[in-house]
Motif scaffolding. Structure first.
Motif, PDB file in Angstrom:
ATOM      1  N   LEU A   1      58.691 128.199 -36.821  1.00 19.96           N
ATOM      2  CA  LEU A   1      59.033 129.158 -35.767  1.00 19.96           C
ATOM      3  C   LEU A   1      58.754 128.550 -34.395  1.00 19.96           C
ATOM      4  CD1 LEU A   1      59.870 131.985 -34.740  1.00 19.96           C
ATOM      5  CD2 LEU A   1      57.472 132.680 -35.070  1.00 19.96           C
TER       6      LEU A   1
ATOM      7  N   GLN B   1      61.433 126.095 -33.545  1.00 16.53           N
ATOM      8  CA  GLN B   1      62.671 126.797 -33.182  1.00 16.53           C
ATOM      9  C   GLN B   1      62.597 127.276 -31.738  1.00 16.53           C
ATOM     10  OE1 GLN B   1      64.004 129.986 -35.872  1.00 16.53           O
ATOM     11  NE2 GLN B   1      64.391 131.250 -34.064  1.00 16.53           N
TER      12      GLN B   1
ATOM     13  N   GLU C   1      63.111 136.851 -32.137  1.00 19.66           N
ATOM     14  CA  GLU C   1      61.889 136.110 -32.437  1.00 19.66           C
ATOM     15  C   GLU C   1      60.656 136.999 -32.300  1.00 19.66           C
ATOM     16  OE1 GLU C   1      63.600 131.709 -31.152  1.00 19.66           O
ATOM     17  OE2 GLU C   1      62.365 132.846 -29.733  1.00 19.66           O
TER      18      GLU C   1
ATOM     19  N   ILE D   1      60.217 138.967 -35.459  1.00 21.52           N
ATOM     20  CA  ILE D   1      59.613 138.159 -36.528  1.00 21.52           C
ATOM     21  C   ILE D   1      58.103 138.056 -36.311  1.00 21.52           C
ATOM     22  CG2 ILE D   1      59.463 135.823 -37.493  1.00 21.52           C
ATOM     23  CD1 ILE D   1      62.515 135.595 -36.818  1.00 21.52           C
TER      24      ILE D   1
END
Length: 197
Positions: free
Chosen positions: A54, A57, A180, A183
């Motif tokens: 993550l 990213q 994001e 998440i």
């Protein structure tokens, strides 16, 4: 007639590449993104692979956006830094006070000169020294708050701008960072951790 363009000077100047709101937003979001990269760098290298993925990213996306924003500022012929962070949002509030419209999201974001969602130096130092699950949780908490602050800024720019690539970028940032953030919220809940205020 054929000689007219060379005999009559054209005193019209080209319109600016970016207006004041676009410049202000771009400069501030550039600094905001740079701190996100710093947080990624300070994450424990031995952190859980899913958290590292993550983080990577986020880093990859924001590096591309940083390059785009630096290009816009270079085309506009302005410095990428400012001495007055968030001035573009305060200016819109001043316009609202004089009877012009302004976005509703700016007031909460502008209680001071600090950009919304930014981590303090102490928080960044704590992240750099944290290890294991503590590092992962602190990273998620700091990055979640950071993303929500970025969404606040992007929403204000979207509301202030009528069209153009900066408005489109602000909308894309809102979408990506909200996804994001969703998440990160789920992962924090799974870990029994609360978001930071």
């Amino acid at each position: 007639m054929a000689l007219r363009p060379s005999l009559i000077p054209d005193n019209r100047s080209a319109p600016p590449v970016l207006d004041a709101v676009e410049i202000g937003f771009t400069r501030d979001m550039l600094a905001h993104h740079e701190q996100a990269l710093l947080m990624v760098q300070r994450l424990d290298p031995a952190a859980d692979p899913a958290i590292r993925k993550l983080a990577q990213q986020i880093s990859d996306t924001q590096r591309v956006e940083i390059g785009t924003m630096l290009g816009w500022l270079r085309l506009a012929g302005v410095s990428p830094t400012t001495r007055e962070p968030m001035a573009w949002m305060r200016a819109s509030e001043a316009a609202a006070a004089h009877g012009h419209s302004a976005p509703t999201s700016t007031t909460a974001a502008n209680s001071g000169q600090r950009m919304p969602g930014m981590a303090s130096y102490a928080e960044l130092d704590a992240l750099a020294s944290a290890r294991g699950a503590d590092a992962e949780t602190l990273f998620l908490q700091l990055m979640l708050r950071h993303h929500l602050g970025g969404v606040t800024m992007a929403k204000a720019a979207d509301e202030l701008l009528t069209s153009g690539p900066v408005k489109e970028a602000a909308r894309a940032m809102m979408t990506a960072q909200n996804q994001e953030a969703g998440i990160m919220t789920i992962v924090l809940a799974q870990r029994g951790a609360q978001p930071l205020p």
